[in-house]
Design a protein around this motif. Structure first.
Motif, short mmCIF file in Angstrom:
data_model
loop_
_atom_site.label_atom_id
_atom_site.label_comp_id
_atom_site.label_asym_id
_atom_site.label_seq_id
_atom_site.Cartn_x
_atom_site.Cartn_y
_atom_site.Cartn_z
N UNK A 93 0.82 -1.21 0.00
CA UNK A 93 0.00 0.00 0.00
C UNK A 93 0.86 1.27 0.00
N UNK A 94 0.34 2.30 -0.66
CA UNK A 94 1.00 3.60 -0.69
C UNK A 94 0.02 4.64 -0.15
N UNK A 95 0.47 5.40 0.82
CA UNK A 95 -0.36 6.44 1.42
C UNK A 95 -0.14 7.74 0.64
N UNK B 279 -3.78 0.73 -3.16
CA UNK B 279 -3.34 -0.67 -3.08
C UNK B 279 -3.60 -1.29 -4.44
N UNK B 280 -2.53 -1.59 -5.15
CA UNK B 280 -2.68 -2.15 -6.49
C UNK B 280 -3.40 -1.17 -7.40
N UNK B 281 -4.51 -1.62 -7.99
CA UNK B 281 -5.28 -0.79 -8.93
C UNK B 281 -6.48 -0.14 -8.26
N UNK B 282 -6.43 0.03 -6.95
CA UNK B 282 -7.55 0.64 -6.22
C UNK B 282 -7.02 1.63 -5.19
N UNK B 283 -7.82 2.66 -4.95
CA UNK B 283 -7.46 3.65 -3.93
C UNK B 283 -8.72 4.05 -3.18
N UNK B 284 -8.59 4.20 -1.89
CA UNK B 284 -9.68 4.70 -1.05
C UNK B 284 -9.25 6.05 -0.52
N UNK B 285 -10.19 7.01 -0.54
CA UNK B 285 -9.90 8.38 -0.11
C UNK B 285 -10.77 8.69 1.11
N UNK B 286 -10.16 9.30 2.13
CA UNK B 286 -10.84 9.57 3.38
C UNK B 286 -10.76 11.04 3.75
N UNK C 32 -7.77 10.22 -7.82
CA UNK C 32 -8.41 10.98 -6.74
C UNK C 32 -8.11 12.47 -6.90
N UNK C 33 -6.84 12.79 -7.20
CA UNK C 33 -6.47 14.19 -7.42
C UNK C 33 -7.26 14.78 -8.58
N UNK C 34 -7.34 14.04 -9.69
CA UNK C 34 -8.08 14.55 -10.86
C UNK C 34 -9.55 14.82 -10.50
N UNK C 35 -10.16 13.93 -9.74
CA UNK C 35 -11.56 14.08 -9.37
C UNK C 35 -11.77 15.29 -8.45
N UNK C 36 -10.98 15.38 -7.38
CA UNK C 36 -11.19 16.45 -6.41
C UNK C 36 -10.67 17.80 -6.89
N UNK C 37 -9.74 17.80 -7.84
CA UNK C 37 -9.22 19.09 -8.33
C UNK C 37 -10.26 19.82 -9.18
N UNK C 38 -11.32 19.16 -9.54
CA UNK C 38 -12.41 19.82 -10.26
C UNK C 38 -13.14 20.80 -9.34
N UNK C 39 -13.25 20.44 -8.06
CA UNK C 39 -14.02 21.26 -7.12
C UNK C 39 -13.16 22.00 -6.09
N UNK C 40 -11.86 21.62 -5.98
CA UNK C 40 -10.97 22.23 -4.98
C UNK C 40 -9.61 22.48 -5.61
N UNK C 41 -8.86 23.37 -5.03
CA UNK C 41 -7.48 23.59 -5.47
C UNK C 41 -6.60 22.69 -4.61
N UNK C 42 -6.44 21.43 -5.05
CA UNK C 42 -5.70 20.44 -4.26
C UNK C 42 -4.42 20.02 -4.96
N UNK C 43 -3.46 19.59 -4.13
CA UNK C 43 -2.19 19.07 -4.62
C UNK C 43 -2.05 17.65 -4.08
N UNK C 44 -1.56 16.75 -4.93
CA UNK C 44 -1.33 15.36 -4.53
C UNK C 44 0.07 15.24 -3.95
N UNK C 45 0.18 14.64 -2.77
CA UNK C 45 1.47 14.48 -2.09
C UNK C 45 1.64 13.01 -1.73
N UNK C 46 2.82 12.47 -2.05
CA UNK C 46 3.18 11.10 -1.67
C UNK C 46 4.24 11.19 -0.58
N UNK C 47 3.88 11.07 0.68
CA UNK C 47 4.90 11.17 1.75
C UNK C 47 5.96 10.08 1.61
N UNK C 48 7.20 10.44 1.95
CA UNK C 48 8.29 9.46 1.93
C UNK C 48 8.23 8.62 3.19
#
Length: 98
Positions: free
Chosen positions: A26-28, A49-56, A72-88
């Protein structure tokens, strides 16, 4: 078909060309909402996880199921000014890929 035929050799080559890769696990990720000069705040977080993601929502309520963090970023960026971050990970150095 006799042993050592061309067809058997091709099958062997195909199997060798597609080795099984280890499951990356899994990748957070996080979706941070930008507020201009006021900085950013956590809008949502997720697990891919694999080809699926859950957003909370930060309080743990499920917001969406997607194919990936990028989706998820593409979907929510339509309604919000969001940035996708992959923590190390703690043991990962800058520039290292997972």
């Amino acid at each position: 078909m006799p042993l050592g035929s061309d067809e058997q050799a091709l099958t062997t080559v195909d199997e060798m060309a597609e080795p099984e890769l280890p499951d990356p696990g899994p990748r957070v990720f996080a979706l941070l909402e930008r507020h201009g000069e006021h900085g950013t705040e956590l809008f949502a977080w997720g697990v891919e996880i694999g080809a699926h993601a859950s957003v909370f929502h930060p309080d743990g309520v499920i917001l969406a199921h997607c194919e990936s963090g990028t989706d998820a970023w593409e979907m929510f960026s339509i309604i919000r000014d969001v940035v996708l971050v992959w923590p190390r990970r703690a043991d990962q150095h800058p520039g290292d890929e997972r």
